[in-house]
Design a protein around this motif. Structure first.
Motif, PDB file in Angstrom:
ATOM      1  N   HIS A   1      -6.433   6.809  11.394  1.00  0.00           N
ATOM      2  CA  HIS A   1      -4.972   6.792  11.562  1.00  0.00           C
ATOM      3  C   HIS A   1      -4.307   5.950  10.469  1.00  0.00           C
ATOM      4  N   GLY A   2      -4.934   4.830  10.102  1.00  0.00           N
ATOM      5  CA  GLY A   2      -4.345   3.983   9.069  1.00  0.00           C
ATOM      6  C   GLY A   2      -4.376   4.620   7.697  1.00  0.00           C
ATOM      7  N   ILE A   3      -5.473   5.301   7.356  1.00  0.00           N
ATOM      8  CA  ILE A   3      -5.571   5.965   6.059  1.00  0.00           C
ATOM      9  C   ILE A   3      -4.543   7.087   5.964  1.00  0.00           C
ATOM     10  N   SER A   4      -4.443   7.884   7.010  1.00  0.00           N
ATOM     11  CA  SER A   4      -3.444   8.958   7.007  1.00  0.00           C
ATOM     12  C   SER A   4      -2.023   8.402   6.960  1.00  0.00           C
ATOM     13  N   GLY A   5      -1.786   7.301   7.676  1.00  0.00           N
ATOM     14  CA  GLY A   5      -0.447   6.728   7.721  1.00  0.00           C
ATOM     15  C   GLY A   5      -0.044   5.997   6.457  1.00  0.00           C
ATOM     16  N   SER A   6      -1.011   5.576   5.632  1.00  0.00           N
ATOM     17  CA  SER A   6      -0.649   4.863   4.405  1.00  0.00           C
ATOM     18  C   SER A   6       0.181   5.729   3.470  1.00  0.00           C
TER      19      SER A   6
ATOM     20  N   VAL B   1       3.738   5.445  12.097  1.00  0.00           N
ATOM     21  CA  VAL B   1       2.274   5.470  12.159  1.00  0.00           C
ATOM     22  C   VAL B   1       1.804   5.072  13.560  1.00  0.00           C
ATOM     23  N   MET B   2       2.449   4.091  14.148  1.00  0.00           N
ATOM     24  CA  MET B   2       2.102   3.677  15.501  1.00  0.00           C
ATOM     25  C   MET B   2       2.342   4.801  16.501  1.00  0.00           C
ATOM     26  N   LEU B   3       3.431   5.538  16.326  1.00  0.00           N
ATOM     27  CA  LEU B   3       3.723   6.639  17.238  1.00  0.00           C
ATOM     28  C   LEU B   3       2.660   7.728  17.152  1.00  0.00           C
TER      29      LEU B   3
ATOM     30  N   VAL C   1       0.169  -0.198   6.548  1.00  0.00           N
ATOM     31  CA  VAL C   1       1.253  -0.879   5.836  1.00  0.00           C
ATOM     32  C   VAL C   1       0.766  -1.564   4.555  1.00  0.00           C
ATOM     33  N   PRO C   2      -0.289  -2.384   4.574  1.00  0.00           N
ATOM     34  CA  PRO C   2      -0.733  -2.978   3.299  1.00  0.00           C
ATOM     35  C   PRO C   2      -1.177  -1.935   2.276  1.00  0.00           C
ATOM     36  N   LEU C   3      -1.907  -0.898   2.731  1.00  0.00           N
ATOM     37  CA  LEU C   3      -2.314   0.153   1.800  1.00  0.00           C
ATOM     38  C   LEU C   3      -1.107   0.891   1.224  1.00  0.00           C
TER      39      LEU C   3
END
Length: 514
Positions: free
Chosen positions: A96-101, A152-154, A19-21
């Motif tokens: 997961h966070g990088i892909s979800g950003s 992203v959480m899913l 989310v922040p990214l």
């Protein structure tokens, strides 16, 4: 209980990174302004974000392993090769966070483009760019941010490829390791219900806050645009444009360029042991060699030719199967709010099924169910294609639903007033105009299928492997040169496919309209 806690923690950590990214990316994209240069920069950046989304998670894992993993070039360049931090839960959440950003940033841009023109014009006349972002743009994008964050959480909760690689025993990974061939209802139920609790708010947000209108909304303009009504000029300050462009370049370099460069570095890095004779490399040191890179790529194309072939065969088979089914479902849901909600609910439930659970279900349907079904299970890709459908079919369906919403309703209404049946309207009025969207939907189906490793790991026929399953196995076994070569080769094929598809599409479309 431990797998459930780890799953929830991973879902939250991935969202906290994404989310922040994503907000930073979207803000930098908007800060480039609305001129010709800003529009060009924005198009290039959005293309890169779409590429980031399209890349499978195992490609992200291979790239970041080549960067900061145990045998990545960053730890190897240090005094001690054992100094590495990239592993376990932090590495899983990071990937997961990088892909979800990318999902978050594109969702925010979509929400900002839907702001009413009057609101954006008033904000440009009364507020500074920062105040516009803080008072108008960010609150308006809150539903989109929440939806993308939940999405992203899913993905983090149902995808086990990265979690298994780093030993994070989530619910999906536990099912893959312990219950794939010995099912037990309790962990399976937990793995299916946990994502559903997150998916219900997504359905509510889509239905209440983010629902597209029946026709394209007119009278809207992006809030970063320089064009205002009444002939007034409120161009963004040059310092804001420069700062946003530099921030955007830095973020994209960090998210996209560094992992890609790391694969290139890993494919050509040369290590000389203390007792080895490599004249160009000092003992105990590391260097990069074009010769080593050429050997890596040559070995990848020769050694893994079967993996590339089977990957594209499965992708094409899934696209051919999923696209007609999704088209029928989208046609059925069109024109009815109730049917649209039912279709969205079923599609989301299918996407929430963890990959190992899908694989177990396919094994149950085919294995030891008679000679014919057992032969299909062991000697064909039919079970593999079926296992890919729960992910590919919903993605294709949503693309076609968006395409339906973007169609002009006047030709359809005219055909209906002339007494045309629903089938006639679909075949003669809607289908020809949907052809570009159908082409895109088929491409999406194939892309999702190539990324769906968890569903296919346990059901691929003997002797058949794909790029995803081979990369998954090589990463586990500690092989690094082959992983870099295999991943780069796959990226080359994806790039060629992305270049050829628009050319083929234009030619086919030109022939159809003649």
């Amino acid at each position: 209980m431990q797998p459930l806690v780890l799953t929830l923690c991973l879902m939250g950590a991935a969202a906290l990174i994404a989310v922040p990214l994503g907000i930073g990316l979207a803000t930098a994209l908007a800060g480039c302004g609305g001129g010709r240069l800003g529009t060009t920069v924005r198009r290039i950046a959005i293309t890169m974000l779409f590429v980031l989304i399209a890349l499978p998670l195992y490609v992200h894992a291979a790239a970041w392993e080549a960067t900061a993993g145990k045998f990545g070039w960053l730890p190897l360049m240090q005094t001690s090769g054992n100094r590495f931090w990239f592993g376990g839960f932090p590495a899983t959440a990071w990937i997961h966070g990088i892909s979800g950003s990318a999902w978050v940033s594109l969702a925010i841009l979509w929400a900002w483009q839907r702001l009413p023109r009057s609101l954006s014009d008033q904000g440009r006349m009364d507020l500074t760019p920062f105040r516009q972002w803080w008072v108008i743009a960010l609150p308006a994008a809150a539903p989109a941010i929440a939806t993308a964050g939940l999405w992203v959480m899913l993905i983090a909760g149902t995808e086990m490829t990265v979690a298994d690689l780093y030993g994070v025993r989530t619910l999906a990974d536990t099912i893959y390791l312990q219950y794939a061939f010995d099912p037990h209802w309790k962990p399976i139920l937990q793995a299916c219900v946990t994502p559903l609790l997150v998916g219900i708010p997504i359905l509510w947000l889509i239905d209440r806050k983010l629902a597209l209108p029946s026709r394209p909304t007119l009278g809207t303009t992006p809030w970063w645009s320089d064009d205002v009504s009444a002939g007034q000029s409120t161009r963004w300050p040059i310092t804001t444009r420069i700062s946003a462009s530099l921030a955007l370049a830095g973020l994209l370099l960090f998210l996209v360029a560094i992992p890609l460069i790391s694969l290139l570095v890993k494919g050509g890095i040369v290590v000389r042991a203390a007792d080895a004779s490599v004249p160009t490399v000092p003992a105990g040191r590391y260097a990069w060699s074009w010769e080593r890179f050429g050997i890596t790529m040559s070995d990848a194309f020769s050694t893994f030719s079967a993996e590339y072939q089977w990957t594209f065969v499965i992708g094409i088979a899934v696209a051919v199967t999923a696209t007609p089914l999704a088209l029928i479902a989208a046609w059925w849901a069109n024109g009815s709010q109730l049917r649209s909600r039912i279709g969205a609910g079923i599609a989301l439930v299918l996407m929430l099924l963890p990959g190992p659970v899908v694989g177990m279900a396919v094994i149950f349907l085919f294995h030891n169910r008679g000679e014919w079904l057992d032969s299909l299970y062991q000697r064909s890709i039919v079970p593999t294609v079926i296992a890919c459908l729960p992910r590919s079919l919903p993605a294709t369906y949503f693309v076609l639903r968006v395409g339906y919403r973007m169609l002009d309703a006047k030709p359809t209404e005219a055909a209906r007033s002339e007494g045309g049946t629903s089938w006639q309207i679909f075949a003669r009025v809607e289908l020809p105009r949907l052809f570009p969207v159908i082409f895109i939907a088929a491409l999406v189906a194939a892309t999702v299928a190539t990324a769906d490793v968890p569903s296919t790991l346990v059901i691929l026929p003997p002797g058949m492997t794909t790029v995803g399953t081979r990369t998954f196995a090589l990463l586990h076994s500690g092989v690094r040169y082959q992983v870099a070569g295999l991943t780069l080769g796959f990226l080359i094929f994806v790039a060629l496919f992305a270049i050829l598809c628009p050319l083929l599409y234009k030619r086919v479309w030109r022939n159809r309209v003649r």
